[in-house]
Structures are given as C-alpha cells and as structure tokens.
Write a protein that holds these residues in place. Structure first.
Motif, mmCIF file in Angstrom:
data_model
loop_
_atom_site.group_PDB
_atom_site.id
_atom_site.type_symbol
_atom_site.label_atom_id
_atom_site.label_comp_id
_atom_site.label_asym_id
_atom_site.label_seq_id
_atom_site.Cartn_x
_atom_site.Cartn_y
_atom_site.Cartn_z
ATOM 1 N N MET A 1 0.844 -1.201 0.000
ATOM 2 C CA MET A 1 0.000 0.000 0.000
ATOM 3 C C MET A 1 0.879 1.250 0.000
ATOM 4 S SD MET A 1 -2.747 1.153 2.886
ATOM 5 C CE MET A 1 -3.088 -0.552 3.367
ATOM 6 N N ASP A 2 0.428 2.230 -0.727
ATOM 7 C CA ASP A 2 1.088 3.535 -0.775
ATOM 8 C C ASP A 2 1.158 4.122 0.643
ATOM 9 O OD1 ASP A 2 -0.234 6.635 -1.118
ATOM 10 O OD2 ASP A 2 1.689 6.206 -2.082
ATOM 11 N N SER A 3 2.273 4.763 0.982
ATOM 12 C CA SER A 3 2.461 5.205 2.372
ATOM 13 C C SER A 3 1.422 6.252 2.799
ATOM 14 C CB SER A 3 3.876 5.737 2.590
ATOM 15 O OG SER A 3 4.117 6.821 1.734
ATOM 16 N N LYS A 4 1.032 7.115 1.865
ATOM 17 C CA LYS A 4 0.025 8.135 2.236
ATOM 18 C C LYS A 4 -1.334 7.494 2.498
ATOM 19 C CE LYS A 4 1.895 12.423 0.750
ATOM 20 N NZ LYS A 4 1.887 13.596 -0.093
ATOM 21 N N GLU A 5 -1.653 6.507 1.686
ATOM 22 C CA GLU A 5 -2.902 5.779 1.867
ATOM 23 C C GLU A 5 -2.877 5.034 3.208
ATOM 24 O OE1 GLU A 5 -5.003 2.175 -0.513
ATOM 25 O OE2 GLU A 5 -3.565 3.386 -1.643
ATOM 26 N N PHE A 6 -1.717 4.437 3.491
ATOM 27 C CA PHE A 6 -1.541 3.718 4.752
ATOM 28 C C PHE A 6 -1.772 4.652 5.943
ATOM 29 C CE2 PHE A 6 1.588 3.079 8.179
ATOM 30 C CZ PHE A 6 1.026 1.952 8.763
ATOM 31 N N VAL A 7 -1.157 5.821 5.914
ATOM 32 C CA VAL A 7 -1.290 6.762 7.029
ATOM 33 C C VAL A 7 -2.732 7.259 7.134
ATOM 34 C CG1 VAL A 7 -0.523 8.975 7.979
ATOM 35 C CG2 VAL A 7 1.145 7.416 6.968
ATOM 36 N N ALA A 8 -3.372 7.518 5.992
ATOM 37 C CA ALA A 8 -4.773 7.962 6.016
ATOM 38 C C ALA A 8 -5.645 6.910 6.698
ATOM 39 C CB ALA A 8 -5.262 8.237 4.599
ATOM 40 N N GLN A 9 -5.344 5.633 6.449
ATOM 41 C CA GLN A 9 -6.109 4.559 7.102
ATOM 42 C C GLN A 9 -5.876 4.528 8.606
ATOM 43 O OE1 GLN A 9 -6.137 0.620 5.560
ATOM 44 N NE2 GLN A 9 -6.752 1.257 3.507
ATOM 45 N N LEU A 10 -4.608 4.777 8.993
ATOM 46 C CA LEU A 10 -4.296 4.813 10.428
ATOM 47 C C LEU A 10 -5.061 5.960 11.106
ATOM 48 C CD1 LEU A 10 -0.459 4.324 11.028
ATOM 49 C CD2 LEU A 10 -2.315 2.844 11.776
ATOM 50 N N VAL A 11 -5.094 7.109 10.440
ATOM 51 C CA VAL A 11 -5.805 8.269 10.992
ATOM 52 C C VAL A 11 -7.287 7.944 11.143
ATOM 53 C CG1 VAL A 11 -6.529 10.660 10.521
ATOM 54 C CG2 VAL A 11 -4.157 9.970 10.113
ATOM 55 N N GLU A 12 -7.845 7.316 10.128
ATOM 56 C CA GLU A 12 -9.261 6.919 10.181
ATOM 57 C C GLU A 12 -9.519 5.952 11.329
ATOM 58 O OE1 GLU A 12 -11.428 4.934 6.834
ATOM 59 O OE2 GLU A 12 -10.505 6.611 5.737
ATOM 60 N N GLU A 13 -8.600 5.012 11.495
ATOM 61 C CA GLU A 13 -8.735 4.031 12.577
ATOM 62 C C GLU A 13 -8.721 4.735 13.936
ATOM 63 O OE1 GLU A 13 -5.773 0.944 12.552
ATOM 64 O OE2 GLU A 13 -6.182 0.424 14.631
ATOM 65 N N MET A 14 -7.797 5.677 14.112
ATOM 66 C CA MET A 14 -7.730 6.405 15.386
ATOM 67 C C MET A 14 -9.009 7.221 15.582
ATOM 68 S SD MET A 14 -3.803 7.625 16.082
ATOM 69 C CE MET A 14 -3.716 8.815 14.765
ATOM 70 N N ASP A 15 -9.457 7.887 14.519
ATOM 71 C CA ASP A 15 -10.656 8.716 14.629
ATOM 72 C C ASP A 15 -11.887 7.895 14.989
ATOM 73 O OD1 ASP A 15 -9.261 11.014 14.176
ATOM 74 O OD2 ASP A 15 -9.810 11.203 12.061
ATOM 75 N N ARG A 16 -11.956 6.664 14.459
ATOM 76 C CA ARG A 16 -13.093 5.795 14.800
ATOM 77 C C ARG A 16 -13.079 5.487 16.294
ATOM 78 N NH1 ARG A 16 -12.191 2.908 10.033
ATOM 79 N NH2 ARG A 16 -11.020 1.311 11.123
#
Ligand SMILES: [Fe+2]
Ligand SMILES: [Fe+2]
Length: 219
Positions: A1-16
């Motif tokens: 996975m692209d690193s920016k996409e990966f980080v965006a997913q991590l941010v989403e996970e934290m926000d959830r």
C-alpha cells in the motif's frame, strides 16, 4: 500500500476509536474520576514531563535528521508546556513546592515507548499517536474548563499548548507518510499505534469496554 494511503487509514482508525469517547471520558479515565482543573493540570505536568524525557531519550539513537529535528523540537516544547502549566497552577493558588509529578513512577505508556528501538515505531507511537491522543484530551479539557468558567486555563490550552501538540502530531504524520513505504515498516508503525492507544491512560475506559483495540485491522 502507498504510504500516504496507509497513514490515512491509520488516521481513520484512530478517529473511529476517538469517536466512541464520551465528552469528558479521557479526563475521567486519566484522573480516575477526579475531574477538576487542579488535578487535571497536575496530571498534565506528568504527561508533559514524560513526553519531553522520551523525545530527549530517543534523540541520540535516532539516525534520520528529520526525526531528530521533530524530537528536539518536541523535547523543548513539552518542557515549555510544563513551565506554563506550573505557572497556571500557581495562579490558581496551587502549592507545588513539594510536588513531584513522577512520585508514583513513570506511566505504563512511557515504559512501553521507552522500549521502542526503530524510528518508525518511535514516531508512530510518539509524535503521531500520543500527540493525537493529547489533541483529543486537550480538546475535552478546554471544553470542560469553559463549562466551569475557567477561561484562563482554556485560553492557555487553546492558544498555545494545543496548536503546538497539533504541530508535533503533524510532523509525525509527515514522517510516516515519507518513510512507511514497505509492508514491514507499515506493520511496525501500525502495531506501535495500536499498542499506544491500548496503553494510554486517557483511553483506559475505552480499552476496558471494547472487545479489543488490538483486534482492529489497519489494512
Ligand atoms: Fe505538550
Ligand atoms: Fe506534544
């Protein structure tokens, strides 16, 4: 996975995870129910001290200069926050003469963070995840201060401390976006973030009532 996409997913996970918090839940969790300004400011002194110590501890064994810059800035800022919070406590009439924020030892999160060896894990757990938690906690604290009419403490956080914690978080996020480029590095970063969320005092209530933050998939 692209690193920016990966980080965006991590941010989403934290926000959830953060979205499940009640409006004073981080404050109740960290103070074990003793939600008052002086108690919370004293606890904040401990968090600031630990964050400063960790950034300084990691600095000489972190090789990437960008990461060193983020850590050095953080080391200074967190100790500056310590000074500002101490001053606010004094204005509120607290006597800190014999106060030792580490009287009960360092927190479990500090112990975990101190053991991290790779830059990707340190940045993921420290500037990125811990500062994300700090942002949420501080936002709850500002709202709480305003609700009881303590506008001076709210202003200190809103105008000075909170923007700097946000900056620390952003530096962490930028570093991950640049360096979390392989599945192995992404796995290290994701684990460090999940462990941080699971251990943080501020999220204690949430960790206890969920089926397990550890089980939330990141990809
Ligand atoms: Fe801070
Ligand atoms: Fe910070």
């Amino acid at each position: 996975m692209d690193s920016k996409e990966f980080v965006a997913q991590l941010v989403e996970e934290m926000d959830r995870i953060f979205a499940r918090l009640g409006e004073t839940e981080t404050l109740e969790a960290e103070s074990e129910g003793q939600v008052d300004v002086e108690t919370l400011l004293r606890l904040a002194l401990k968090s600031e001290l630990e964050a400063s110590e960790l950034a300084g501890f990691w600095l000489p064994t972190t090789s990437e200069v960008e990461a060193k810059m983020a850590l050095a800035l953080q080391c200074g800022d967190e100790m500056k926050h310590y000074g500002m919070i101490s001053q606010r406590l004094a204005e509120l009439g607290a006597d800190l003469t014999d106060f030792d924020p580490l009287a009960e030892g360092h927190s479990p999160l500090y112990q975990y963070l101190r053991g991290l060896r790779t830059t990707i894990e340190r940045i993921a757990a420290g500037p990125f995840a811990s500062e994300a938690i700090a942002k949420v906690r501080n936002a709850q604290f500002v709202t709480f201060c305003r609700s009881i009419g303590d506008h001076g403490t709210a202003k200190l956080y809103d105008e000075t401390i909170q923007p700097e914690e946000f900056h620390h978080y952003h530096l962490g996020r930028e570093f991950l976006e640049k360096y979390a480029v392989t599945p192995e590095l992404q796995e290290l970063a994701a684990s460090a973030v999940r462990n941080t969320l699971a251990i943080a005092d501020e999220l204690r209530n949430l960790a206890a009532k969920t089926t397990g933050i550890h089980n939330i998939p990141v990809s």
